[in-house]
Design an enzyme around this catalytic site. Structure first.
Site, PDB file in Angstrom:
ATOM      1  N   GLY A 166      41.951  47.362  36.839  1.00 39.63           N
ATOM      2  CA  GLY A 166      43.119  46.519  36.637  1.00 39.63           C
ATOM      3  C   GLY A 166      43.808  46.203  37.953  1.00 39.63           C
ATOM      4  CB  SER A 167      47.349  45.404  38.617  1.00 44.85           C
ATOM      5  OG  SER A 167      47.388  44.404  37.614  1.00 44.85           O
TER       6      SER A 167
END
Length: 682
Positions: free
Chosen positions: A418-419
């Site tokens: 993810g981020s």
């Protein structure tokens, strides 16, 4: 005419007689040759017979040995049993024989054989005779085994068990060592005459079946005074011990066992030992294991098995019928196992476990300046001490069938980051000149697609913000910004940049970790996949330790530090990947990551501290079959102290599966905040 016939007949008779004589001579010669070789056995001379005899010891073919000897009154079964018990009992292998001299009916020779206690060498003389069935044979008695051995003597091997080394944390706290448990057993003579009800009660308390207990009691060696062991229980379970001692015939005996004081908190890291199996003995034939040994089965217990187990000492002796020692054949002093001291801080390890023990996830903690790994936690977990005491069938089934997979070591695996990948997409863009730190890239709202060729697919993000700078894109964790960044780079530059951060490579570390990847097949070919990869989705998978190592670049002027687990008195950093990020871009990104934690709008602000400056990045990866549907979410938080002179510099990466109903990555941030509060505040 009749006179001619008589003359012809007479001539034939005179010819037949010599033929018969010739055939008879051939038969006699053949019989003599047959008898000669029959008496000579296989035609081998005594030296060859002796060599064959000793070769069969190595191959453990005792029946073939018997066929080469005259054993007198010793039966075949007794001969095989005697030789087998002695040679296999002392761990005999690699038998070598050297012929010294030969006489008519004897051979002088030297023997060297390898045993558990080292080499045994001796000189001896073998006598030979002729057997009507076997031919030339070795005259056998017990002195053929060892010259001073008689039929009433015994060869015994005494073992001095090596102490297994301890596993210690950085402060010499024992993580694996020697503990005490209780062996539970029955003394048949002390049991009630009708003990069926007692056996049922005992079976229920021990998690066994009544049939299994009765089977142990019915073994041939069991007498009224025997202690018949059934299982081992924890020394800490006083209530169970009390209940067991109320049953007639139950006896408890203290035994030393491997003990794991922190159980579940360090299970996947430390691992456990178990009794050696037949497969283990076959796999390690010359390693000195016996049926009573234990061997590391998982974790560091397995990885450092050779160092931890040491070498037991052995003494091989000949004893007379009264048990008095006649001679020592071989002696090997024991060597205790080495202690293994780790970089792990068990207080931090335990704190992480306690915070996340109900979650499916993992955590990695490092000193970002030295590479020392301070914690490796996988949750949920299991109690390694149960494996030492012995799991019941129900306990084993419960562990294996648990949907949360407590036996699964998550810190060795890969997950969608993810981020948490966004700072590295940014680093690649900065290096390639496709991102400028102060440029306002404008607002795209919360939903964006490159053009209509994407059909119904849109990149979405949670918040709109302004201005559209790199710093704000990290603070608000904007998926759209980093999807566009990846597209501007193109697949080749983007993946080459990730390769520079160690993707598709083995992280140099004592424990083998799964390799991080950006595509299942090794290259990104689809535009939408490239866009999704820019913010850590698509087919990007990262190993938690590797991700932590990537973040060490922000503490080391752009170079990634090699992680390590074995403690050093004077720790120093070893660079794994030099200049993964330029010093200039490292400074830019570090300031932005500080804002993620210290700006009130930042996704990591829940970990903000007034006493210690932190920097980091949150991440939430969505795992779903198609856009517009709901699915599993994985929450991440990567956070580190920024002061190289801090008393406890630390870099922490935590991952939790199924955060979709827990508040996403904020759930992880709050948990890590509690851990850091305890660790940095102590």
């Amino acid at each position: 005419m009749s006179r001619k016939r008589r003359r012809s007949s007479s001539r034939k008779k005179s010819m037949v007689l010599p033929v018969i004589l010739i055939v008879a001579v051939i038969v006699i010669i053949a019989a003599g040759v047959f008898l000669f070789f029959r008496l000579r056995g296989t035609g081998e001379n005594p030296s060859d017979i002796l060599k064959n005899y000793f070769s069969y010891i190595t191959s453990q073919d005792y029946e073939k040995m018997y066929n080469l000897v005259d054993a007198g009154d010793v039966s075949k079964d007794d001969f095989i049993s005697r030789n087998q018990n002695i040679y296999e009992g002392i761990g005999c292998s690699d038998v070598k024989v050297e012929i010294k001299s030969k006489e008519k009916d004897s051979v002088s020779y030297s023997v060297t054989l390898t045993t558990l206690a080292g080499e045994i060498s001796y000189d001896n003389t073998a006598r030979f005779t002729t057997d009507s069935e076997k031919g030339t044979v070795l005259v056998w008695d017990d002195s053929v085994i060892f010259p001073e051995l008689t039929s009433t003597d015994k060869v015994r091997i005494y073992t001095d068990e090596a102490a297994r080394g301890q596993i210690l944390d950085r402060n010499n706290v024992v993580l694996a060592g020697t503990g005490t448990a209780y062996s539970v057993g029955l003394v048949p003579g002390e049991m009630n005459e009708d003990h069926s009800a007692d056996v049922e009660t005992l079976a229920e308390l021990l998690g066994m079946t009544s049939d299994a207990i009765e089977s142990e009691l019915s073994q041939g060696w069991v007498t009224d005074d025997s202690f018949v062991p059934l299982t081992t229980i924890s020394a800490s379970d006083a209530d169970l011990r009390s209940q067991l001692l109320e049953i007639s015939g139950v006896m408890l005996s203290t035994v030393e066992v491997r003990n794991y004081p922190y159980g579940e908190a360090a299970a996947h890291l430390i691992g456990y030992v178990s009794s050696v199996t037949a497969e283990d003995l076959e796999e390690h034939p010359d390693a000195g294991y016996s049926s009573d040994s234990v061997i590391g089965k998982s974790g560091l217990e397995s990885l450092y098995e050779d160092e931890l187990r040491g070498q037991s000492g052995y003494t091989i002796v000949i004893e007379d019928e009264n048990g008095e020692q006649k001679s020592v054949l071989a002696y090997q002093e024991k060597t205790d196992g080495e202690d293994i001291r780790l970089t792990i801080d068990i207080t931090l390890q335990q704190s992480l476990y306690e915070q996340f023990q109900e979650d499916e996830g993992c955590s990695v903690a490092m000193n970002p300046y030295t590479g020392e790994v301070l914690a490796l936690v996988s949750t949920p977990s299991y109690d390694t001490n149960q494996f030492i005491l012995g799991l019941t069938t129900d306990q084993w089934d419960t562990l294996n069938n648990d949907e949360s997979q407590p036996l699964y070591n998550r810190f060795r695996q890969t997950f969608a980051p993810g981020s948490t990948l966004k700072p590295f997409t940014a680093a690649i863009g900065l290096a390639e000149g496709t991102i400028y730190p102060n440029q306002d890239y404008g607002s795209n709202g919360t939903s964006w697609q490159k053009d209509s060729s994407w059909g119904s697919y849109y990149v979405t993000t949670l918040q709109d913000y302004s201005p559209g700078t790199l710093e704000n894109a990290l603070i608000y964790s904007d998926n759209i910004f980093f999807a566009k960044a990846a597209l501007n780079l193109g697949a080749d530059k983007f993946t080459a940049g990730l390769d520079k951060f160690g993707f598709n490579q083995v992280v140099p570390f004592e424990i083998k970790m799964s390799q991080s990847q950006y595509d299942n097949d090794g290259s990104i070919t689809e535009e939408i996949q490239l866009a999704d990869s820019g913010y850590g989705q698509g087919q990007v998978l990262a190993n938690p330790l590797h991700l932590a190592v990537m973040y060490t670049a922000f503490s080391n002027n752009g170079s990634m530090i090699q992680p390590y687990l074995i403690y050093k008195d004077n720790p120093s950093a070893t660079v794994w990947i030099e200049n993964a990020i330029s010093q200039e871009n490292t400074s830019i990104l570090t300031e932005d990551l500080k804002s993620v934690v210290n700006n009130r709008a930042g996704s990591g602000y829940a970990a903000h501290r007034n006493d210690t400056e932190l920097a980091g990045k949150t991440g939430t990866a969505e795992l779903k079959s198609e856009q517009g549907t709901t699915g599993q979410e994985i929450g991440w938080f990567s956070v580190f102290t920024t002061d190289p002179n801090a008393a406890k510099p630390v870099l922490l990466v935590s991952m939790v599966e199924h955060v979709e109903d827990k508040g996403g990555s904020t759930y992880v941030v709050e948990k890590d905040d509690a851990v850091l509060d305890e660790y940095l505040g102590s």
